[in-house]
Design a protein around this motif. Structure first.
Motif, short mmCIF file in Angstrom:
data_model
loop_
_atom_site.label_atom_id
_atom_site.label_comp_id
_atom_site.label_asym_id
_atom_site.label_seq_id
_atom_site.Cartn_x
_atom_site.Cartn_y
_atom_site.Cartn_z
N VAL A 135 0.80 -1.14 -0.12
CA VAL A 135 -0.08 -0.17 0.10
C VAL A 135 0.90 1.21 0.14
O VAL A 135 1.66 1.39 0.81
CB VAL A 135 -0.83 -0.11 1.28
N PRO A 136 0.90 2.13 -1.13
CA PRO A 136 1.81 3.30 -1.18
C PRO A 136 1.27 4.32 -0.32
O PRO A 136 0.25 4.55 0.03
CB PRO A 136 1.73 3.55 -2.68
N HIS A 137 2.12 5.20 0.25
CA HIS A 137 1.90 6.26 0.99
C HIS A 137 1.69 7.40 0.07
O HIS A 137 2.44 7.34 -1.00
CB HIS A 137 3.30 6.69 2.00
N ARG A 138 0.72 8.34 0.30
CA ARG A 138 0.21 9.23 -0.78
C ARG A 138 1.33 10.33 -1.00
O ARG A 138 1.44 10.69 -2.12
CB ARG A 138 -0.90 9.96 -0.02
N SER A 139 2.27 10.49 -0.33
CA SER A 139 3.24 11.47 -0.38
C SER A 139 4.73 11.50 -0.39
O SER A 139 5.63 11.96 -1.04
CB SER A 139 2.91 12.72 0.52
N ASN A 140 5.12 10.26 0.43
CA ASN A 140 6.66 10.37 0.89
C ASN A 140 7.39 8.87 0.05
O ASN A 140 8.46 8.71 0.13
CB ASN A 140 6.97 10.16 2.16
N GLY A 141 6.32 8.21 -0.72
CA GLY A 141 7.08 7.32 -1.77
C GLY A 141 7.24 6.05 -0.98
O GLY A 141 7.61 5.07 -1.45
N ARG A 142 6.76 5.97 0.60
CA ARG A 142 7.12 4.53 1.32
C ARG A 142 5.93 3.80 0.88
O ARG A 142 5.08 4.07 0.24
CB ARG A 142 6.85 5.17 2.63
N PHE A 143 5.90 2.36 1.33
CA PHE A 143 5.21 1.46 1.24
C PHE A 143 4.60 0.73 2.38
O PHE A 143 5.63 0.37 3.29
CB PHE A 143 5.32 0.16 0.17
N TYR A 144 3.68 0.50 2.54
CA TYR A 144 3.25 -0.37 3.86
C TYR A 144 2.71 -1.96 3.38
O TYR A 144 2.05 -1.99 2.58
CB TYR A 144 2.25 0.24 4.62
N LEU A 145 3.82 -2.85 3.72
CA LEU A 145 3.47 -4.13 3.35
C LEU A 145 2.67 -5.06 4.31
O LEU A 145 2.97 -4.93 5.45
CB LEU A 145 5.11 -4.76 3.12
N ARG A 146 2.00 -5.84 3.62
CA ARG A 146 1.38 -6.90 4.36
C ARG A 146 2.23 -7.65 5.31
O ARG A 146 3.38 -8.30 4.75
CB ARG A 146 0.56 -8.01 3.55
N PRO A 147 2.06 -7.73 6.66
CA PRO A 147 2.92 -8.53 7.32
C PRO A 147 2.99 -10.00 6.97
O PRO A 147 2.02 -10.61 6.61
CB PRO A 147 1.99 -8.40 8.83
N HIS A 148 4.23 -10.58 7.18
CA HIS A 148 4.61 -11.68 6.87
C HIS A 148 3.72 -12.66 7.46
O HIS A 148 3.20 -13.78 6.84
CB HIS A 148 6.18 -12.30 7.34
N ALA A 149 3.50 -12.53 8.70
CA ALA A 149 2.69 -13.45 9.47
C ALA A 149 1.16 -13.61 8.94
O ALA A 149 0.48 -14.33 9.31
CB ALA A 149 2.49 -12.98 11.09
N TRP A 150 0.74 -12.69 8.31
CA TRP A 150 -0.48 -12.34 7.59
C TRP A 150 -0.49 -13.10 6.27
O TRP A 150 -1.65 -12.69 5.40
CB TRP A 150 -1.23 -10.79 7.78
N SER A 151 0.29 -13.54 5.72
CA SER A 151 0.78 -13.94 4.50
C SER A 151 -0.36 -15.03 4.02
O SER A 151 -1.11 -15.75 4.82
CB SER A 151 1.86 -14.65 4.17
N VAL A 152 -0.89 -14.88 2.89
CA VAL A 152 -2.27 -15.69 2.29
C VAL A 152 -1.38 -17.16 1.94
O VAL A 152 -0.56 -17.14 1.32
CB VAL A 152 -2.71 -15.39 0.82
#
Length: 229
Positions: A212-229
């Motif tokens: 999930v990209p941050h709207r302004s700073n170019g960072r990403f929020y990644l699905r936690p490994h423990a929640w992997s499908v």
């Protein structure tokens, strides 16, 4: 129909997500949209929860923080409202006493953990938003009968109220559930105009993107490994 979604995070987690880590990366707006009829347009999502405490280095607080930040970036009109957890020792009666103790124990002292503030905050926001004409319908994800008073006030303000029920979660679609399985408390059913039952399919099709990209700073929020499908 303008619809505001109010999420009892504690209830949703324990009834639908606790034993399903692959479903926890949940896009709450997409989820509500999938469960509601097509004439509803979700204009706001308010999420009521409490900050979890780390236990044995499990990483729970970090995962929760990542999830909330991802929702804030991904969903327009999203708000999170924090309650708190309290812990205190209490005596509780045992259902089944240990057989190795003579005389048998009838009670045990436990550490009881309760969430405080979220239910009251949800009710206050839902009623205030109705009074301010921010929605035509309140869609509430809960199974808490304590919300009955607020739901009645919402309807007195000539707004619709829909319950998105967390009970009896199965792989079947809602129209296959019989009356016995639809175990929403009667007092709660009587406080709303409609009850919509969601299934595992609704959860599965409503996951956030893996990144999930941050709207302004170019960072990403990644699905936690423990929640992997």
């Amino acid at each position: 129909m303008r619809t505001a979604v109010y999420v009892d995070g504690f209830n949703l987690y324990h009834s639908a997500l606790e034993s399903r880590p692959e479903m926890k990366w949940l896009d709450l707006k997409a989820f509500a949209t999938a469960v509601l009829p097509p004439n509803h347009t979700v204009v706001a999502v308010k999420y009521f929860t409490a900050r979890v405490k780390g236990q044995d280095g499990s990483g729970g607080p970090q995962r929760q923080d990542t999830y909330v930040r991802a929702l804030e970036q991904h969903i327009g009109g999203f708000e999170v409202h924090w309650g708190k957890f309290t812990e205190r020792p209490k005596w509780r009666r045992l259902v089944e006493a240990p057989t190795c103790i003579d005389p048998p124990m009838k009670h045990a002292r436990i550490l009881q953990r309760d969430e405080k503030g979220s239910d009251v905050s949800l009710a206050a926001h839902m009623v205030n938003d109705a009074w301010a004409d921010l929605y035509d319908c309140a869609a509430v994800i809960t199974n808490d009968t304590d919300q009955c008073g607020a739901l009645k006030l919402v309807r007195k303000l000539e707004k619709k109220a829909t319950l998105l029920s967390t009970v009896n979660l199965t792989k079947r679609m809602p129209d296959t559930l019989n009356d016995e399985e639809r175990s929403v408390p009667k007092s709660l059913r009587e406080c709303v105009d409609h009850v919509r039952y969601f299934t595992l399919k609704h959860l599965a099709i409503s996951q956030l993107p893996e990144r999930v990209p941050h709207r302004s700073n170019g960072r990403f929020y990644l699905r936690p490994h423990a929640w992997s499908v």
